[in-house]
Scaffold this motif. Structure first.
Motif, short mmCIF file in Angstrom:
data_model
loop_
_atom_site.label_atom_id
_atom_site.label_comp_id
_atom_site.label_asym_id
_atom_site.label_seq_id
_atom_site.Cartn_x
_atom_site.Cartn_y
_atom_site.Cartn_z
N THR A 143 30.59 90.74 55.71
CA THR A 143 29.62 91.37 54.72
C THR A 143 29.83 90.64 53.49
N ASP A 144 30.74 89.84 53.02
CA ASP A 144 31.00 89.26 51.99
C ASP A 144 30.17 87.85 52.20
N ALA A 145 30.24 87.33 53.35
CA ALA A 145 29.62 86.13 53.60
C ALA A 145 28.03 86.36 53.57
N LYS A 146 27.55 87.47 53.97
CA LYS A 146 26.04 87.73 53.82
C LYS A 146 25.67 88.05 52.46
N GLU A 147 26.55 88.60 51.63
CA GLU A 147 26.07 88.94 50.50
C GLU A 147 26.05 87.49 49.50
N GLN A 148 26.94 86.59 49.92
CA GLN A 148 26.90 85.36 49.08
C GLN A 148 25.86 84.33 49.43
#
Length: 155
Positions: A53-58
């Motif tokens: 999730t963090d990687a997609k938002e970044q």
């Protein structure tokens, strides 16, 4: 003597943590796949984070950031490679505006679409710092430009 040793160890550990965080943001690749008739750009973007999730938002933030400040230099011919903001110190001048704009669940999400992403097309890798994901993202460049003009960030 013990205090000196503790201070040295603390400074080394803070330096390592700062270097790791800096490495996460420095490792990004953005490539233009094409420009749509409505002026939006389809980009292949890499994002890093502690989890998926963090990687997609970044990756979404990286895509919008690149369109606003850096321009897209890699990819197919015909991509609009000029950044929207060409003012020299715009990041510092409008720092409060962009901190709110790029906050988690911020306004940047209105200008990002994931419809061009096919199932299982995102590359994924893991290293010491976390996960890396490749996503196909469409950035609504015309709407983003209109927003920045309305907010008096660009002329």
């Amino acid at each position: 003597m013990k205090k000196l040793v503790l201070i040295i160890i603390a400074s080394i550990s803070l330096t390592c943590v700062h270097a790791q965080n800096k490495a996460i943001y420095a490792r990004t690749s953005i490539r233009c796949l094409g420009v749509e008739l409505d002026g939006s750009q389809t980009l292949r973007v890499q994002g890093y984070g502690r989890n998926r999730t963090d990687a997609k938002e970044q990756a979404k933030k990286n895509a919008v950031w690149a369109v606003i400040f850096e321009g897209i230099r890699d990819g197919v011919q015909g991509c609009n490679n000029r950044p929207l903001v060409t003012e020299v110190n715009a990041k510092e001048r409008y720092e409060n505006y962009f901190n709110i704009f790029f906050a988690d669940d911020g306004e940047y999400q209105k200008y990002v679409l994931l419809r061009d992403t096919k199932k299982r097309s995102g590359g994924r890798s893991k290293d010491k710092l976390g996960y890396a994901y490749d996503l196909t993202i469409r950035v609504l460049r015309a709407e983003l430009k209109a927003r920045l003009k309305a907010d008096n960030v660009i002329d």
